[in-house]
Design an enzyme around this catalytic site. Structure first.
Site, short mmCIF file in Angstrom:
data_model
loop_
_atom_site.label_atom_id
_atom_site.label_comp_id
_atom_site.label_asym_id
_atom_site.label_seq_id
_atom_site.Cartn_x
_atom_site.Cartn_y
_atom_site.Cartn_z
N SER A 152 38.86 -0.42 17.29
CA SER A 152 38.53 1.00 17.24
C SER A 152 37.07 1.19 17.60
CB SER A 152 38.79 1.52 15.81
OG SER A 152 38.22 2.80 15.62
N TYR A 204 36.68 1.29 7.08
CA TYR A 204 37.60 0.95 8.16
C TYR A 204 36.84 0.33 9.33
CZ TYR A 204 40.96 1.81 11.96
OH TYR A 204 41.81 1.67 13.04
#
Length: 218
Positions: free
Chosen positions: A131, A144
């Site tokens: 990501s 995250y």
């Protein structure tokens, strides 16, 4: 000889879209996700092998590896967002962060270790889905993002240690998925990319087999 792919997080979103693209090209598919009902539906559609379970469970990892004794592609797509609404790091529950590390970093490495003999034998490929939160300072995304940064470095080192394989750590960009909707709301998520379009680009990557490295699909 038919190519075989093992895809985690394959019951919806990018995992399911990639499974559809590979299945259409004649790949044999071993699919896993936590939700058995959605996974069984996907497997029935694609003629795939479905093995529901949690990728943090060593017994489940062993079952997945056993189901793919011949393997050409491993896709570590399963991921956990963690606590929502996304907390600032000052307030991030440490136990939740440990869980994120287990799902997003330790589990992919465990599955890589379990499948490396088969991947070495085929000169296969590994896709670790990451990501832009791995490098961007986005408020609320620290937990995250830290796990995805760890996954990227793990991939980077793995590529150096396994020159006979292709190892790609892939940033797919924002997609209209349930995970993004949980993070930012359904309305904002609806404006993100269709997972099927991202999967088409990922399929092209897998098919063309460029050198190992980081890949952005947006």
């Amino acid at each position: 000889m038919t190519n075989t792919a093992l895809i985690t997080g394959a019951s919806r979103g990018l995992g399911l879209a990639l499974a559809r693209a590979l299945g259409a090209a004649g790949w044999r598919l071993v699919l896993t996700a936590r939700g058995a009902e959605d996974l069984d539906r996907a497997a029935a559609e694609l003629g795939a092998t479905a093995i529901a379970g949690d990728v943090t469970d060593p017994a489940h990892v062993a079952r997945l590896a056993a189901a793919a004794p011949s393997l050409d592609l491993l896709v570590n797509n399963a991921s956990d967002l963690g606590v929502t609404p996304l907390p600032h790091l000052a307030d991030h529950p440490l136990e939740a962060f440990r869980g994120l590390l287990e799902t997003n970093v330790t589990a992919p490495l465990a599955l890589i270790q379990a499948t490396l003999p088969a991947l070495r034998a085929s000169g296969g490929s590994i896709v670790n889905v990451t990501s832009d939160a791995a490098t961007g300072a986005y408020e609320g995304w620290g937990g995250y993002g830290a796990t995805k940064a760890a996954l990227e470095q793990l991939s980077n080192v793995l590529a150096a240690e396994e020159p006979g394989l292709r190892v790609w750590w892939v940033d797919p960009g924002e997609m209209n998925t349930r995970m993004l909707a949980d993070a930012v709301g359904a309305h904002e998520a609806a404006g993100a990319a269709d997972p099927a379009k991202v999967a088409a680009a990922l399929y092209d990557l897998v098919s063309s087999r460029p050198a190992s490295g980081k890949v952005s699909l947006h």
